[in-house]
Write a protein that holds these residues in place. Structure first.
Motif, short mmCIF file in Angstrom:
data_model
loop_
_atom_site.label_atom_id
_atom_site.label_comp_id
_atom_site.label_asym_id
_atom_site.label_seq_id
_atom_site.Cartn_x
_atom_site.Cartn_y
_atom_site.Cartn_z
N GLY A 92 23.93 -32.57 38.86
CA GLY A 92 24.61 -33.76 38.36
C GLY A 92 24.38 -33.97 36.89
N ILE A 93 24.95 -35.06 36.36
CA ILE A 93 24.85 -35.31 34.93
C ILE A 93 23.44 -35.71 34.50
CG2 ILE A 93 27.29 -35.85 34.68
CD1 ILE A 93 26.56 -38.82 34.69
N GLY A 94 22.56 -35.98 35.45
CA GLY A 94 21.17 -36.28 35.13
C GLY A 94 20.30 -35.04 35.08
N GLY A 95 20.91 -33.85 35.08
CA GLY A 95 20.15 -32.61 35.08
C GLY A 95 20.60 -31.64 34.01
N GLY A 96 20.44 -30.36 34.28
CA GLY A 96 20.77 -29.33 33.29
C GLY A 96 21.35 -28.11 33.96
N GLY A 97 21.51 -27.05 33.19
CA GLY A 97 22.06 -25.82 33.77
C GLY A 97 22.14 -24.70 32.76
N VAL A 145 10.79 -36.37 34.57
CA VAL A 145 12.17 -36.38 34.09
C VAL A 145 12.26 -35.73 32.70
CG1 VAL A 145 14.20 -37.78 33.58
CG2 VAL A 145 12.61 -38.48 35.40
N GLY A 146 13.02 -34.64 32.63
CA GLY A 146 13.30 -34.01 31.34
C GLY A 146 14.59 -34.55 30.75
N VAL A 147 14.80 -34.29 29.47
CA VAL A 147 16.02 -34.74 28.80
C VAL A 147 17.19 -33.93 29.34
CG1 VAL A 147 17.15 -35.11 26.58
CG2 VAL A 147 14.65 -35.21 26.73
N PRO A 148 18.18 -34.58 30.00
CA PRO A 148 19.28 -33.83 30.62
C PRO A 148 20.12 -33.09 29.59
CG PRO A 148 19.20 -36.11 31.41
CD PRO A 148 18.31 -36.03 30.22
N GLY A 149 20.64 -31.91 30.00
CA GLY A 149 21.41 -31.12 29.06
C GLY A 149 22.82 -30.77 29.49
N ILE A 150 23.19 -31.06 30.75
CA ILE A 150 24.42 -30.52 31.29
C ILE A 150 25.67 -31.04 30.57
CG2 ILE A 150 24.72 -32.24 33.13
CD1 ILE A 150 25.27 -28.48 33.58
N VAL A 151 25.71 -32.32 30.23
CA VAL A 151 26.92 -32.89 29.62
C VAL A 151 27.17 -32.28 28.24
CG1 VAL A 151 28.04 -34.99 28.81
CG2 VAL A 151 26.77 -35.03 30.96
N ASN A 450 16.80 -35.93 37.00
CA ASN A 450 16.10 -34.70 37.38
C ASN A 450 14.59 -34.88 37.47
OD1 ASN A 450 14.60 -33.55 34.80
ND2 ASN A 450 16.53 -34.45 34.09
N ASN A 451 13.94 -33.90 38.08
CA ASN A 451 12.48 -33.78 38.01
C ASN A 451 12.10 -32.40 37.45
OD1 ASN A 451 13.30 -32.78 40.81
ND2 ASN A 451 11.20 -32.05 40.73
N GLN A 452 12.89 -31.91 36.49
CA GLN A 452 12.73 -30.54 36.03
C GLN A 452 11.40 -30.26 35.34
OE1 GLN A 452 14.44 -28.15 36.90
NE2 GLN A 452 16.61 -28.66 37.12
N LEU A 453 10.72 -31.27 34.84
CA LEU A 453 9.46 -30.98 34.15
C LEU A 453 8.39 -30.47 35.11
CD1 LEU A 453 9.16 -33.80 31.45
CD2 LEU A 453 10.44 -31.64 31.41
N THR A 454 8.60 -30.66 36.43
CA THR A 454 7.65 -30.08 37.38
C THR A 454 7.83 -28.56 37.51
OG1 THR A 454 9.08 -30.55 39.28
CG2 THR A 454 7.42 -32.20 38.71
N ASP A 455 8.82 -27.99 36.79
CA ASP A 455 8.91 -26.53 36.70
C ASP A 455 7.92 -25.97 35.68
OD1 ASP A 455 10.78 -26.14 38.64
OD2 ASP A 455 12.46 -25.75 37.29
N PHE A 456 7.31 -26.82 34.87
CA PHE A 456 6.18 -26.38 34.05
C PHE A 456 4.96 -26.17 34.94
CE2 PHE A 456 8.31 -28.76 30.47
CZ PHE A 456 8.44 -27.69 29.61
#
Length: 608
Positions: A92-97, A145-151, A450-456
Motif C-alpha cells: 500500500g501507499i504506507g510502504g515501499g517497493g 515505521v520507515g519513511v514510505p517510498g512507493i508513491v 509499514n513495519n519495514q525497519l524490522t528488516d534491519f
C-alpha cells in the motif's frame, strides 16, 4: 446490524465509471476467488499484453489501463493503488517497493525502499538492558515505521515512462474505495487471524464488526478516507502525500504510539527515490536481470543458480510431479551457502561496500565453483554454514542472529509495445505496523503504515564486529524482494550480460522465502520444460539457512525420507508464495501463470 461500511450497494452504482483524462474505468463484475488451500489454475494465454496481480480487481484495473493504450508503468500504478485497497495486508501507499523496468532497450531499477528516519540510531530495537526487543513488540510500535517510498517511486517512473495522464491511473482505486468492493477469502482470513490489528481503534472500525468478528467473505467494504487521499495524490502528485496534512497525520500517528518512533515531516519531505543500475547476470542461454542492494534478492537467487550449475545431476529433476530428492538436496545446500553470504555481506550500498568493491564478486564463476565444491552428495552441510570470501573488505562484518521476514505482493506486466515491469511491493508484515492513518481527512478508513525497519538486524554488533544490516539514520533495510526480468543472451560470451529479446517477467511475495521461490521457478522454466503455470504449481521445499521447510501435504513420502536420510531437518509449513509469471512465447504471444496458493490471476487481450 451492519454499519455504513458494510452496506449493500446497488449494481447500477457499482457499474458507474469514474471519468478521467483519457481513461474511463468500468467496475468489473468480479468475485475474487477462494485463496484457502491450493487451487489449481489453468494459466492464461494473451496476444500482445498481460498483467498478473494478487487480486482479480487489481489485475483488471491493469488490464483496462493496457487496453486503453497505457504503458506497463501506467498499468502498474493502477494495480498498486487497487492492491492498497483490496489487499491491505500486503502492500500500500504506507510502504515501499522495488520496480524493475524494461523500455525495449535497457533495464532500470527504481528503488522505493523505505528509509530509517534521521532520528534513529543503532539501539532502535534494543530495550533498556541492551537486549533485542521481542519481535512483535517492535513490529506493532512506532519504531518499526520507515519513511514510505512507493508513491514517489511510481511518480518518478511515470514521468519517464507513463503514457496516460497520472490522475486517470487512480480512477479504479478511487471508484472501488468510494463504492465498495467484496471482501475476498484471503482478506477475510488475514483479518480473522490478526489480533494485533483489532487493537487499533480505527482499523477495528474499518475491518471488523462491533463484536470483533472480521468482515465476512462477500461483504462490501468501503474506504472513504483512502478515496480522499487517492484523489489528492491524483490531483497534486506525490507532494499531496509527502507534504501537508497527510504527511503531518502520518508523522503524528508514528509519534503517538505507546512505543513511539521518531519519523517526522522532514523525513517525509526529504525522501528520495534511487534509480539504480540493474544487475544482469548471464545464466547459460539466458540473461537474468534483477535488483541490486539494498535488495539481496537477485544476488542470492543467482548464487543459488550459479552453484547449481556446477552440480551434476544424478537423477531426473522431476519425479512424480515434484523435484527429486537428488535435486532438492543440491538446491537446499546451494541455498545454505548463498544465505550465509547474504546474511554477512549485503546491506544498503550507501552504507556498506561490496566485497572487492563490486557486488558481482558474489557471482563470479570461479567463486561459485569453489562454493559448490563444499556440497557433498551423501550428507547435508547442516545449519551453521560459514560465509565465503568473495573479495577483500575494509571492515570485517559479523553475521547477525536470524530473525523473521514477512509480507509483500508482486506485479508483473508486459504492454503492447513489449515493455515490461516486475515490481515487488510491501508493508512487510501482514497489515504492517497495524497503524491506520486517515490522512487527516476526517473520514473513516485510511491506509496502513509499514513495519519495514524490522528488516534491519535488531543486533547492531556481534563480538565487537558491526553487522552490515544494522540500523542507521537514512539507511534502507536489506530486503529479499526479487523482481526479475529474463532475456535471451545477446551473444556467446560466457561472461557477457548483454540482453536480447525479453523472455519473462516474474517475482513473488514471501519474505526471505521469495529467494528460493524465484530460484526454483527459473529452473523449472529453463531446464524442466514447464510452462508458467506448471512451474508455479510445483511443491515448495526450501531453507533460509536453518531448518528445511516443506510445503504441507505436497511432497511424496519417499522424497521426504530421502532428504531426512541426508541429514535435512524437515518442518511442514503452508508456504503460501504468491508467484506471478508472464512468458513471451516464440510466436510473440504471451502466457502467464498465477500462484495457486493465492487469489492472483493473469489478464490481457485475447489470444488469437
Amino acid at each position: 446490524m451492519l454499519g455504513w461500511k458494510h452496506c449493500l450497494i446497488p449494481l447500477g452504482l457499482l457499474l458507474m465509471p469514474l471519468a478521467a483524462s483519457g481513461f474511463d474505468y468500468q467496475t468489473p463484475a468480479l468475485s475474487p476467488e477462494t485463496a484457502s488451500g491450493f487451487t489449481q489454475k489453468p494459466g492464461w494465454a494473451t496476444q500482445s499484453f498481460a498483467v498478473v496481480a494478487a487480486n482479480p480487481l487489481a489485475a483488471d484495473a491493469g488490464r483496462q489501463i493496457l487496453q486503453a493504450g497505457g504503458s506497463a508503468i501506467d498499468a502498474t500504478i493502477a494495480v498498486q493503488m487497487v492492491l492498497a485497497l483490496v489487499e491491505p495486508q500486503s502492500s500500500g501507499i504506507g510502504g515501499g517497493g522495488f520496480l524493475l523496468h524494461f523500455d525495449g532497450s535497457e533495464v532500470r531499477a527504481f528503488d522505493g525502499r523505505e528509509t530509517a528516519p534521521a532520528g534513529v540510531d543503532e539501539t532502535l530495537f534494543l530495550n533498556a538492558q541492551g537486549e533485542p526487543l521481542a519481535f512483535m513488540d517492535a513490529v506493532t510500535s512506532g519504531r518499526s515505521v520507515g519513511v514510505p517510498g512507493i508513491v514517489k517511486m511510481l511518480e518518478k517512473a511515470h514521468k519517464k515512462h507513463g503514457k496516460l495522464d497520472w490522475a486517470s491511473l487512480f480512477a479504479p482505486a478511487i471508484t472501488l474505495a468510494k463504492n465498495g468492493f467484496a471482501v475476498s477469502e484471503r482478506l477475510h482470513q488475514s483479518l480473522a487471524n490478526d489480533d494485533a490489528l483489532r487493537q487499533n481503534p480505527a482499523a477495528r472500525a474499518l475491518y471488523y464488526h462491533d463484536d470483533g468478528a472480521a468482515l465476512a467473505v462477500g461483504e462490501t467494504l468501503q474506504n472513504p478516507a483512502l478515496a480522499a487521499i487517492f484523489e489528492k495524490i491524483a490531483e497534486r502528485g506525490s507532494k499531496a502525500f509527502y507534504q501537508g496534512k497527510v504527511a503531518k497525520d502520518l508523522a503524528a500517528r508514528v509519534q503517538a504510539q505507546k512505543m513511539p518512533g521518531s519519523l517526522d515531516v522532514d523525513d517525509l519531505e526529504n525522501y528520495e527515490v534511487q534509480e539504480r543500475d540493474a544487475i544482469c547476470t548471464p545464466w547459460q542461454q539466458w540473461t537474468v536481470c534483477g535488483f541490486p542492494p539494498p535488495s539481496s534478492g537477485h544476488l542470492t537467487v543467482m548464487q543459488i543458480l550459479g552453484i547449481l550449475d556446477n552440480e551434476p545431476m544424478a537423477k531426473a529433476p522431476l519425479d512424480g510431479g515434484a523435484p527429486s530428492d537428488d535435486w532438492l538436496h543440491r538446491f537446499l545446500e546451494a541455498s545454505r551457502l548463498a544465505f550465509a553470504d547474504r546474511n554477512r555481506y549485503i546491506a544498503d550500498p550507501a552504507f556498506v561496500d561490496a566485497p572487492g568493491g563490486d557486488w558481482r564478486t558474489l557471482l563470479a564463476p570461479a567463486y561459485l565453483k569453489r562454493r559448490a565444491g563444499l556440497i557433498g552428495a551423501e550428507q547435508s552441510l547442516g545449519e551453521d554454514v560459514a560465509p565465503g570470501r568473495p573479495g577483500a573488505l575494509e571492515i570485517s562484518w559479523a553475521t547477525p542472529p536470524r530473525q523473521p521476514e514477512y509480507g509483500t505482493s508482486h506485479v508483473s506486466v508486459i504492454d503492447a509495445d513489449g515493455h515490461a515491469v516486475a515490481m515487488t511491493t510491501s508493508i512487510e508484515q501482514a497489515f504492517g505496523s497495524r497503524i491506520l492513518a486517515d490522512g487527516a481527512t476526517g473520514l473513516a478508513g485510511g491506509y496502513l503504515l509499514n513495519n519495514q525497519l524490522t528488516d534491519f538486524s535488531f543486533t547492531p554488533e556481534v563480538d565487537g564486529k558491526p553487522v552490515a544490516n544494522r540500523v542507521q539514520p537514512g539507511k534502507r533495510p536489506r530486503s529479499s524482494m526479487s523482481p526479475t526480468l529474463v532475456f535471451k543472451r545477446a551473444d556467446d560470451d560466457a561472461q557477457a550480460a548483454a540482453i536480447g529479446p525479453l523472455v519473462a517477467t516474474l517475482g513473488s511475495p514471501g519474505g526471505a522465502a521469495i529467494i528460493p521461490y524465484v530460484a526454483q521457478t527459473l529452473v523449472a522454466l529453463r531446464d524442466w520444460g514447464l510452462d508458467a503455470q506448471q512451474a508455479l504449481s510445483l511443491p515448495h521445499v526450501l531453507t533460509l539457512g536453518d531448518s528445511v521447510y516443506v510445503e504441507k501435504d505436497r511432497l511424496p513420502a519417499d522424497t521426504r525420507a530421502a532428504l531426512d536420510e541426508l541429514g535435512h531437518t524437515l518442518s511442514d509449513r503452508e508456504l503460501t508464495s504468491g508467484l506471478g509469471v508472464i512468458v513471451r512465447r516464440e510466436d510473440g504471444s504471451l502466457f502467464g501463470g498465477a500462484d495457486p496458493r493465492r487469489e492472483g490471476v493473469v489478464m490481457g487481450d485475447e489470444a488469437e
